[in-house]
Motif scaffolding. Structure first.
Motif, short mmCIF file in Angstrom:
data_model
loop_
_atom_site.label_atom_id
_atom_site.label_comp_id
_atom_site.label_asym_id
_atom_site.label_seq_id
_atom_site.Cartn_x
_atom_site.Cartn_y
_atom_site.Cartn_z
N SER A 91 -0.02 2.89 7.44
CA SER A 91 0.09 1.52 7.94
C SER A 91 -1.06 1.16 8.85
CB SER A 91 1.43 1.34 8.68
OG SER A 91 2.52 1.53 7.80
N GLN A 92 -1.43 2.08 9.73
CA GLN A 92 -2.52 1.83 10.68
C GLN A 92 -3.83 1.51 9.97
OE1 GLN A 92 -2.55 1.62 14.02
NE2 GLN A 92 -4.77 1.33 14.12
N HIS A 93 -4.09 2.21 8.88
CA HIS A 93 -5.36 2.07 8.18
C HIS A 93 -5.27 1.16 6.95
CE1 HIS A 93 -7.53 5.12 10.53
NE2 HIS A 93 -6.38 5.75 10.58
N GLY A 94 -4.09 0.65 6.65
CA GLY A 94 -3.94 -0.22 5.48
C GLY A 94 -4.24 0.48 4.17
N LEU A 95 -3.96 1.77 4.10
CA LEU A 95 -4.26 2.54 2.88
C LEU A 95 -3.40 2.06 1.72
CD1 LEU A 95 -4.80 6.34 2.63
CD2 LEU A 95 -3.16 5.25 1.10
N LYS A 96 -4.02 1.94 0.56
CA LYS A 96 -3.33 1.53 -0.66
C LYS A 96 -3.34 2.68 -1.67
CE LYS A 96 -2.44 -3.10 -0.56
NZ LYS A 96 -1.27 -3.77 -1.15
N PRO A 97 -2.18 3.16 -2.11
CA PRO A 97 -2.15 4.20 -3.14
C PRO A 97 -2.83 3.75 -4.42
CG PRO A 97 0.01 3.97 -2.11
CD PRO A 97 -0.83 2.82 -1.62
N VAL A 98 -3.40 4.71 -5.14
CA VAL A 98 -4.07 4.43 -6.41
C VAL A 98 -3.07 4.62 -7.54
CG1 VAL A 98 -5.92 5.11 -7.97
CG2 VAL A 98 -6.29 5.14 -5.49
N ILE A 99 -2.77 3.53 -8.25
CA ILE A 99 -1.85 3.58 -9.38
C ILE A 99 -2.65 3.46 -10.67
CG2 ILE A 99 0.04 2.40 -10.57
CD1 ILE A 99 1.11 1.59 -7.83
N MET A 123 9.57 1.71 4.25
CA MET A 123 8.33 1.48 3.52
C MET A 123 7.27 0.92 4.46
SD MET A 123 9.46 -0.39 -0.07
CE MET A 123 7.92 -1.34 -0.04
N PRO A 124 6.01 1.35 4.34
CA PRO A 124 4.93 0.63 5.02
C PRO A 124 4.91 -0.83 4.58
CG PRO A 124 4.15 2.76 4.23
CD PRO A 124 5.52 2.55 3.64
N HIS A 145 2.81 -3.19 4.25
CA HIS A 145 1.75 -3.79 3.43
C HIS A 145 1.79 -3.31 1.97
CE1 HIS A 145 0.01 0.11 4.40
NE2 HIS A 145 -0.91 -0.06 3.48
N LEU A 146 2.72 -2.44 1.63
CA LEU A 146 2.76 -1.89 0.29
C LEU A 146 3.81 -2.59 -0.58
CD1 LEU A 146 2.51 1.97 0.86
CD2 LEU A 146 0.67 0.31 0.54
N SER A 147 3.52 -2.65 -1.89
CA SER A 147 4.50 -3.10 -2.87
C SER A 147 5.49 -1.97 -3.12
CB SER A 147 3.81 -3.48 -4.17
OG SER A 147 3.24 -2.32 -4.79
N TYR A 148 6.59 -2.29 -3.82
CA TYR A 148 7.53 -1.24 -4.19
C TYR A 148 6.86 -0.17 -5.04
CZ TYR A 148 11.22 -4.53 -2.80
OH TYR A 148 12.03 -5.40 -2.10
N GLU A 149 6.01 -0.61 -5.98
CA GLU A 149 5.33 0.34 -6.86
C GLU A 149 4.45 1.28 -6.05
OE1 GLU A 149 6.62 -3.15 -9.12
OE2 GLU A 149 5.37 -2.95 -7.34
N GLU A 150 3.70 0.73 -5.10
CA GLU A 150 2.83 1.57 -4.27
C GLU A 150 3.65 2.51 -3.39
OE1 GLU A 150 -0.88 -1.60 -3.85
OE2 GLU A 150 0.84 -1.73 -2.51
N ALA A 151 4.70 1.99 -2.78
CA ALA A 151 5.52 2.82 -1.89
C ALA A 151 6.23 3.94 -2.64
CB ALA A 151 6.54 1.95 -1.16
N ARG A 153 21.10 3.51 11.08
CA ARG A 153 19.65 3.48 10.89
C ARG A 153 19.19 2.35 9.99
NH1 ARG A 153 16.13 7.58 11.59
NH2 ARG A 153 15.22 7.25 9.51
N TRP A 154 20.06 1.85 9.13
CA TRP A 154 19.65 0.89 8.11
C TRP A 154 20.64 -0.27 8.02
CZ3 TRP A 154 14.98 2.34 7.17
CH2 TRP A 154 14.65 3.70 7.20
N LYS A 155 20.12 -1.39 7.48
CA LYS A 155 20.95 -2.55 7.21
C LYS A 155 20.52 -3.15 5.88
CE LYS A 155 17.94 -5.84 9.66
NZ LYS A 155 16.82 -4.92 9.73
N ALA A 156 21.36 -3.98 5.30
CA ALA A 156 21.04 -4.64 4.03
C ALA A 156 19.73 -5.39 4.14
CB ALA A 156 22.17 -5.58 3.62
N GLY A 157 18.88 -5.25 3.13
CA GLY A 157 17.58 -5.92 3.12
C GLY A 157 16.42 -5.06 3.54
N ASP A 158 16.69 -3.93 4.19
CA ASP A 158 15.60 -3.03 4.58
C ASP A 158 14.92 -2.46 3.34
OD1 ASP A 158 16.07 -3.36 7.28
OD2 ASP A 158 17.26 -1.53 7.49
N LYS A 159 13.60 -2.33 3.41
CA LYS A 159 12.82 -1.74 2.32
C LYS A 159 12.55 -0.28 2.65
CE LYS A 159 10.60 -6.08 0.96
NZ LYS A 159 9.32 -6.78 0.69
N VAL A 160 12.91 0.60 1.72
CA VAL A 160 12.92 2.03 2.02
C VAL A 160 12.36 2.86 0.87
CG1 VAL A 160 14.89 1.86 3.60
CG2 VAL A 160 15.30 2.21 1.14
#
Length: 334
Positions: free
Chosen positions: A297-305, A129-130, A132-138, A78-85
Motif C-alpha cells: 500500500s505504501q508504495h502502490g505496488l501492482k501485481p503482474v497478472i 485488501m490493499p 488500491h488493488l482490484s479483486y483480481e490483483e488482491a 474484526r470484520w463487517k459486511a462490505g469489507d474487502k478481504v
C-alpha cells in the motif's frame, strides 16, 4: 452456489463445476463473496495428483482468493459486511512459527479452497485488501506474494545494497523482483525466453541470464558478482536447480527454498562448506501478510497478472499453468 470440486484423480479436465448449498457463518466465522481466485503451481499439483496428497473428495481447490464480506457470525469483531478481504493460506496461522496443527489448515488442500462463489472462513483467517488493488490483483497475494516477501524480508533479511538471484518468471519470482526494487536491492534473474527477458528488464531487473544460452548459469552469476556470489537466492526450481543456486550464492549467504518444479537429488556438502543458510519457505503467517500489505500500500505496488479467465473457463487457467508460458499470475474471476 457454484464451486469447482476435485472429484477424482482425473486431472484438470475432471474438475467438476457443481452446486453446493449456500453457506452460513457460525460463531467466529465470516461469509465472503469470492470475486477472484489466483492459481499457484501447488494448486495445479493438487488437482493433478490429489491421491498422493491425501485429498478427500470432493475438495474445492485453490488457496488464493479475494472478495467482499457478506455476513459475519456471532462474536465477530474484526470484520463487517462490505469489507474487502483476502483469505490467508493457513487459516489458523496468526503469528510465530508454523506448527503441524496449523499446517492442517491449508486452503485448497487439507480444507476447501477458494475456487467458489462463496466461502466461510474464520474471523482470524482474513486480511484487509490493499485499497488500491482490484479483486483480481488482491487475489494474487496470499501465496505467491507472501512467499516471496517471507523469503526476502522475514527470513532472508535482505536489505538495500544486497544482490538477489531470482529464477524464472512465475508468480513468486516476479513478486520478488518487485519487492527487491522497492528495497533498493540489485537483482539477477534467469529466463529462457527473449520476450520474458525484455519484460524483466523493463521491470527493473539489473541483470538477466538466458539459461538456454548459458546452461551453467551459476558461472555467469559468479562473473556478474566478481566471483563473490549473491547474498540471497529465491529458489523456486527445487532439487534440479538447487546445486547451481548453492554455487551462485556467496559464502555465508542464504537461500529461500520454495519450489519443487524440477526433480533430482541434492548433495548437501557445499551447503556446509559455504556456511549457507538454507531455509524452507511455506508461505507465512497473517501478521507477516499484514506487514507485506502495508508495504504494498505504501508504495502502490501492482501485481503482474499474465491472464484472467472467466469462472466457467477455470480449467483453461490450470492448463495455462501447466503450459508455463505465463509471466506473473493467472487469475480466475469468480
Amino acid at each position: 452456489m457454484k464451486a469447482y470440486e476435485i472429484v477424482s484423480d482425473g486431472g484438470v479436465d475432471a474438475l467438476a463445476l457443481n452446486d453446493r448449498p449456500d453457506p452460513k457463518p457460525g460463531p467466529g466465522e465470516v461469509l465472503v463473496r469470492v470475486r477472484a481466485s489466483s492459481i499457484n503451481y501447488r494448486d495445479l499439483s493438487t488437482v493433478e495428483a490429489p491421491v498422493p496428497r491425501g485429498i478427500p473428495y470432493p475438495r474445492i481447490p485453490n488457496s488464493d482468493g479475494a472478495g467482499d464480506v457478506v455476513e459475519v457470525g456471532p462474536g465477530v469483531t474484526r470484520w463487517k459486511a462490505g469489507d474487502k478481504v483476502c483469505g490467508c493460506f493457513f487459516q489458523g496461522w496468526v503469528d510465530g512459527d508454523i506448527t503441524p496443527e496449523l499446517m492442517g489448515q491449508a486452503l485448497g488442500g487439507t480444507i476447501d479452497g477458494m475456487l467458489t462463489e462463496y466461502r466461510v472462513l474464520g474471523e482470524g483467517g482474513l486480511v484487509a485488501m490493499p485499497e488500491h488493488l482490484s479483486y483480481e490483483e488482491a487475489s494474487t497475494l496470499p501465496c505467491a506474494a507472501l512467499t516471496a516477501w517471507v523469503s526476502l524480508v522475514h527470513r532472508g533479511g535482505v536489505k538495500a545494497g544486497d544482490t538477489v538471484l531470482l529464477l524464472g518468471t512465475g508468480g513468486v519470482s516476479v513478486f520478488a523482483l518487485q519487492f527487491c526494487k522497492l528495497m533498493g536491492v540489485k537483482t539477477i534473474c534467469t529466463s529462457s525466453s527473449d520476450e520474458k527477458i525484455a519484460r524483466l528488464k523493463a521491470m527493473g531487473a539489473d541483470e538477466v541470464i538466458n539459461y538456454r544460452t548459458h546452461p551453467e548459469w551459476q558461472e555467469k552469476v559468479l562473473e556478474l558478482t566478481d566471483g563473490r556470489g549473491v547474498d540471497h537466492t529465491v529458489e523456486v526450481g527445487g532439487a534440479g536447480t538447487l546445486e547451481r543456486s548453492i554455487a551462485a550464492t556467496r559464502v555465508a549467504g542464504s537461500i529461500g527454498l520454495i519450489g519443487v518444479l524440477t526433480g533430482g537429488e541434492i548433495n548437501p556438502v557445499n551447503i556446509m562448506r559455504k556456511s549457507i543458510r538454507l531455509q524452507g519457505i511455506y508461505v507465512g503467517s497473517r501478521r507477516v501478510f499484514e506487514d507485506m500489505n502495508a508495504a504494498i500500500s505504501q508504495h502502490g505496488l501492482k501485481p503482474v497478472i499474465s491472464d484472467t479467465f472467466a469462472f466457467e473457463d477455470a480449467r483453461d487457467a490450470f492448463h495455462a499453468m501447466r503450459a508455463a508460458g505465463h509471466f506473473g499470475k493467472l487469475v480466475v474471476k469468480t
